[in-house]
Scaffold this motif. Structure first.
Motif, mmCIF file in Angstrom:
data_model
loop_
_atom_site.group_PDB
_atom_site.id
_atom_site.type_symbol
_atom_site.label_atom_id
_atom_site.label_comp_id
_atom_site.label_asym_id
_atom_site.label_seq_id
_atom_site.Cartn_x
_atom_site.Cartn_y
_atom_site.Cartn_z
ATOM 1 N N UNK A 115 -12.981 31.720 -6.417
ATOM 2 C CA UNK A 115 -12.160 30.514 -6.005
ATOM 3 C C UNK A 115 -12.999 30.005 -5.018
ATOM 4 N N UNK A 116 -12.847 28.386 -4.729
ATOM 5 C CA UNK A 116 -13.698 27.856 -3.898
ATOM 6 C C UNK A 116 -12.497 26.972 -2.789
ATOM 7 N N UNK A 117 -11.347 27.301 -2.966
ATOM 8 C CA UNK A 117 -10.278 26.645 -2.057
ATOM 9 C C UNK A 117 -8.961 27.222 -2.334
ATOM 10 N N UNK A 118 -8.022 26.869 -1.247
ATOM 11 C CA UNK A 118 -6.562 27.169 -1.803
ATOM 12 C C UNK A 118 -5.721 26.133 -1.508
ATOM 13 N N UNK A 119 -4.766 26.183 -2.459
ATOM 14 C CA UNK A 119 -3.727 24.741 -2.568
ATOM 15 C C UNK A 119 -2.322 25.554 -2.578
ATOM 16 N N UNK A 120 -1.521 25.162 -1.598
ATOM 17 C CA UNK A 120 -0.155 25.566 -1.398
ATOM 18 C C UNK A 120 0.707 24.254 -1.496
ATOM 19 N N UNK A 121 1.684 24.616 -2.308
ATOM 20 C CA UNK A 121 2.617 23.960 -2.534
ATOM 21 C C UNK A 121 3.869 24.523 -2.250
#
Length: 280
Positions: A115-121
């Protein structure tokens, strides 16, 4: 209320302003029809991130709220645009299935890569310890950094940081903001917010209006039920006429809370604002 200027376009919140959960707010659909008949440009701007933009439009349609192509702009669509712009191809995403699909649209997600990032929704079922801890470990590079090496600067991306939401039973419930704050606190990173009230989000929506605004005089009005998330920072910076409605998550005294810039106008509902705008 100060003297209202000429309004040349509207940016309209959805949840709490046009509908609550699965029910339209009275007269909101009629008010939208009046705007169309008056040829007054508008866009719907939503931080709704429980579902994809297409799923949201389908849900609105079932409520009798008709939307046209390019009218509904969500923070989920903004996530996709940001991932593309940054060249991020392997985000760890906390989102519903349809929202995740939209976030990754047009992006080649190679499962073999780290993984190269985190997205939080705002996906309540996903906001549990196990998932949040995985997000923490990605941001800290726990699985891909050996001791003594510099930790990677993986970005934390969030659709919004609303502290609370208006829930289906009419009461307030915990929003996404506290979960974003927890990851920020634990990792020392600052989340990049892609939805309201960020200036970039509003500018993205305004660009979609294009020629419709070029020959019009006046200011853009933004309408919502949350004094901070709908009418905050970016809306102030861009000089919008900020209209707070007493529906959805609105609570008595929101317009005069300490440390909050008061709205330019307060109305009982979206429909009452449209009525006063067009009748005048």
């Amino acid at each position: 209320m100060a003297n209202r200027p000429v309004i040349k376009a509207l940016l309209i919140d959805l949840s709490g302003t046009i509908h609550t959960d699965t029910q339209p707010i009275p007269m909101s659909s009629h008010a939208i029809g009046r705007l169309r008949a008056a040829s007054l440009p508008f866009r719907f701007c939503s931080n709704m991130s429980k579902e994809s933009t297409a799923a949201l439009r389908d849900r609105l349609d079932k409520m009798g709220i008709q939307t046209h192509d390019n009218e509904v702009w969500t923070s989920i669509g903004a996530v996709n645009a940001l991932l593309r712009a940054k060249g991020l191809t392997r985000p760890f995403i906390l989102a519903s299935e349809t929202a995740e699909e939209e976030c990754l649209r047009g992006i080649h997600d190679d499962q073999a890569l780290p993984h190269d990032s985190v997205v939080v929704t705002f996906a309540p079922a996903q906001l549990n310890y196990v998932a949040l801890n995985t997000a923490f470990r990605v941001l800290m590079g726990e699985h891909h950094t050996q001791r003594g090496q510099q930790r990677p600067d993986y970005p934390l991306i969030a659709t919004h940081r609303a502290r609370y939401i208006g829930d289906s039973d009419g009461a307030l419930s915990l929003g996404l903001g506290p979960f974003v704050a927890a990851l920020e606190n634990a990792t020392g990173r600052t989340a990049e917010i892609v939805g309201k009230p960020e200036r970039k989000f509003f500018e993205l929506v305004l660009n979609s209006l294009g020629p419709e605004l070029q020959d019009r005089e006046g200011v853009v009005a933004v309408i919502g039920d949350d004094i901070q998330t709908d009418l905050g920072d970016g809306a102030v910076e861009l000089g919008f006429w900020r209209v707070l409605v007493r529906s959805g998550k609105y609570r008595d005294g929101d317009e005069s809370r300490a440390g909050i810039r008061p709205p330019d106008e307060v109305c009982d509902s979206f429909a009452s604002f449209v009525e006063s705008l067009l009748d005048k």
